[in-house]
Enzyme design. Structure first.
Site, PDB file in Angstrom:
ATOM      1  N   ASP A 164       0.280  -9.431   6.995  1.00 46.89           N
ATOM      2  CA  ASP A 164       1.552  -8.837   7.393  1.00 46.89           C
ATOM      3  C   ASP A 164       2.633  -9.307   6.417  1.00 46.89           C
ATOM      4  OD1 ASP A 164       3.975  -8.138   8.537  1.00 46.89           O
ATOM      5  OD2 ASP A 164       3.424  -8.746  10.557  1.00 46.89           O
ATOM      6  N   ASP A 175      -0.596  -6.395   2.060  1.00 49.34           N
ATOM      7  CA  ASP A 175      -0.606  -5.273   3.000  1.00 49.34           C
ATOM      8  C   ASP A 175      -1.943  -5.246   3.723  1.00 49.34           C
ATOM      9  OD1 ASP A 175      -0.329  -2.683   4.303  1.00 49.34           O
ATOM     10  OD2 ASP A 175       1.220  -2.273   2.806  1.00 49.34           O
ATOM     11  N   LYS A 225      16.308   0.629   4.825  1.00 45.94           N
ATOM     12  CA  LYS A 225      16.302   1.966   5.412  1.00 45.94           C
ATOM     13  C   LYS A 225      17.505   2.089   6.350  1.00 45.94           C
ATOM     14  CE  LYS A 225      12.196   2.012   3.499  1.00 45.94           C
ATOM     15  NZ  LYS A 225      11.909   2.713   2.244  1.00 45.94           N
ATOM     16  N   ASP A 283       9.279  -2.702  -0.046  1.00 52.69           N
ATOM     17  CA  ASP A 283       9.689  -1.349   0.354  1.00 52.69           C
ATOM     18  C   ASP A 283       9.074  -1.011   1.705  1.00 52.69           C
ATOM     19  OD1 ASP A 283      10.898   1.150   0.205  1.00 52.69           O
ATOM     20  OD2 ASP A 283       9.240   2.055  -0.904  1.00 52.69           O
ATOM     21  N   ALA A 313       0.829  -1.210   0.000  1.00 54.95           N
ATOM     22  CA  ALA A 313       0.000   0.000   0.000  1.00 54.95           C
ATOM     23  C   ALA A 313       0.869   1.270   0.000  1.00 54.95           C
ATOM     24  CB  ALA A 313      -0.917  -0.015   1.218  1.00 54.95           C
ATOM     25  N   PRO A 314       0.412   2.291  -0.749  1.00 51.97           N
ATOM     26  CA  PRO A 314      -0.815   2.367  -1.561  1.00 51.97           C
ATOM     27  C   PRO A 314      -0.720   1.711  -2.939  1.00 51.97           C
ATOM     28  CG  PRO A 314       0.357   4.435  -1.689  1.00 51.97           C
ATOM     29  CD  PRO A 314       1.141   3.589  -0.731  1.00 51.97           C
ATOM     30  N   GLY A 315       0.467   1.207  -3.314  1.00 47.40           N
ATOM     31  CA  GLY A 315       0.530   0.432  -4.544  1.00 47.40           C
ATOM     32  C   GLY A 315       1.504   0.904  -5.597  1.00 47.40           C
ATOM     33  N   GLY A 316       2.439   1.778  -5.236  1.00 45.64           N
ATOM     34  CA  GLY A 316       3.378   2.304  -6.222  1.00 45.64           C
ATOM     35  C   GLY A 316       4.199   1.238  -6.919  1.00 45.64           C
TER      36      GLY A 316
END
Length: 351
Positions: free
Chosen positions: A258, A238, A303, A274, A219-222
């Site tokens: 999850d 998600d 990250k 991501d 989410a949101p789906g990029g």
């Protein structure tokens, strides 16, 4: 003067300097590294006999924090604004004739105001180089390309590279456009990863219509959106909601779960991830996917912490490779569209 010029993201000069130093040491090459925070580049000065080896082994695709690597020819300071061209001509190596000319500046607060100067100076320098027999009349991609990098109005670095060995974008930055239908800006990260971490032949072979992929933390789906544009069938994992345009798409299956716990009912061709999570935890979970044979290819983000980012990068990649067990192709890069993170591509060579 001889050595390497390497461009990077502003603020990541210490990480690039540490990476260059460590990799040069592994090659048995001593060098003097010059890096200043927020300047957007790093210099590695070394014996001229070692430059070819460094360029081959520290290729821009192999370095994580470098956007571009160039052969350093000269550093010119206190240039007269009324005649910058003559000193540049005098400082160029006697050979070769260059096949292209790029006028650049660091991608930094210091460098960006120089964009206008770079454009106008290129128009002035190009015909002079051609008249002097130093630049081909027509573009010759197979010949070395000359790079003139302005650090200020009176401070210039001269470098060169072969097109086949360098990033194909000025400043090492791919200019991607975010389409209005993209669910989020994160789509640009995956688009850049695909053109940076994979060759054109690899993309053609490994991104075929009908292949199956999983997007963890979708989410949101990029990233899902990027994959379906490649005509892959995507299972988007998600607990949050995807954009309505994706929920109704025939190539998308949304599973509320999850991303760290979900396992695929059958092996996938691709997995992408991501998720905002501790980098070591992400690296370990990604290793499980390869070790268990749940996917063949993957792209994921790590990250990074605010401090000791090179140390954390090295630790995470070593842990990932060790725990994956299978023979791997492994590449990592801090992309232009990344932030405090790196993007990793891994492929199982045993399948």
């Amino acid at each position: 003067m001889s050595g390497l010029i390497a461009y990077c993201r502003q603020g990541f000069e210490p990480e690039l300097a540490a990476e260059l130093r460590d990799r040069a040491v592994l090659l048995g090459i001593a060098g003097d590294i010059h890096a200043q925070r927020n300047h957007g580049f790093v210099l590695l000065r070394c014996d001229p006999l070692h430059v070819d080896t460094l360029l081959q082994q520290l290729h821009w695709r192999r370095l994580i924090f470098a956007r571009q690597t160039l052969r350093l020819h000269a550093e010119l300071k206190t240039l007269n604004s009324r005649d910058r061209i003559a000193p540049i001509l005098a400082a160029l190596p006697k050979t070769p004739c260059f096949g292209d000319l790029w006028i650049e500046y660091p991608d930094s607060d210091m460098g960006k105001p120089l964009a206008g100067l770079a454009r106008s100076f290129g128009n002035a320098l190009r015909p002079v180089l051609r008249s002097a027999g130093r630049l081909s009349a027509q573009l010759h991609p197979q010949w070395p390309r000359l790079h003139v990098c302005f650090l200020s109005g009176d401070h210039v670095l001269l470098g060169s590279t072969r097109s086949v060995d360098s990033a194909p974008w000025q400043l090492g930055i791919p200019r991607l456009k975010l389409l209005p239908e993209a669910p989020s800006r994160s789509a640009l990260k995956l688009e850049e990863a695909l053109i940076t971490l994979l060759t054109s032949n690899e993309r053609e072979a490994k991104l075929r219509p009908g292949m199956r992929a999983t997007d963890l933390g979708a989410a949101p789906g990029g990233w899902t959106w990027v994959l379906i544009r490649q005509h892959l069938r995507v299972t988007s994992i998600d607990n949050a909601v995807l954009r309505p345009s994706l929920l109704n798409h025939p190539l998308v299956q949304h599973v509320r779960a999850d991303g760290f716990r979900w396992t695929p009912p059958r092996p996938m061709d691709w997995m992408v991830c991501d998720m905002v999570e501790q980098p070591r935890r992400v690296a370990e979970r990604m290793a499980v996917w390869l070790r268990e044979g749940w996917c063949r290819h993957m792209i994921f983000n790590l990250k990074l912490p605010m401090k000791k980012r090179w140390d954390e990068t090295r630790l995470c990649l070593e842990r990932f490779e060790t725990q994956a067990v299978v023979p791997l192709t492994l590449r990592a890069k801090q992309l232009y569209h990344d932030r405090e993170e790196i993007t990793v591509y891994a492929s199982n060579n045993a399948r």
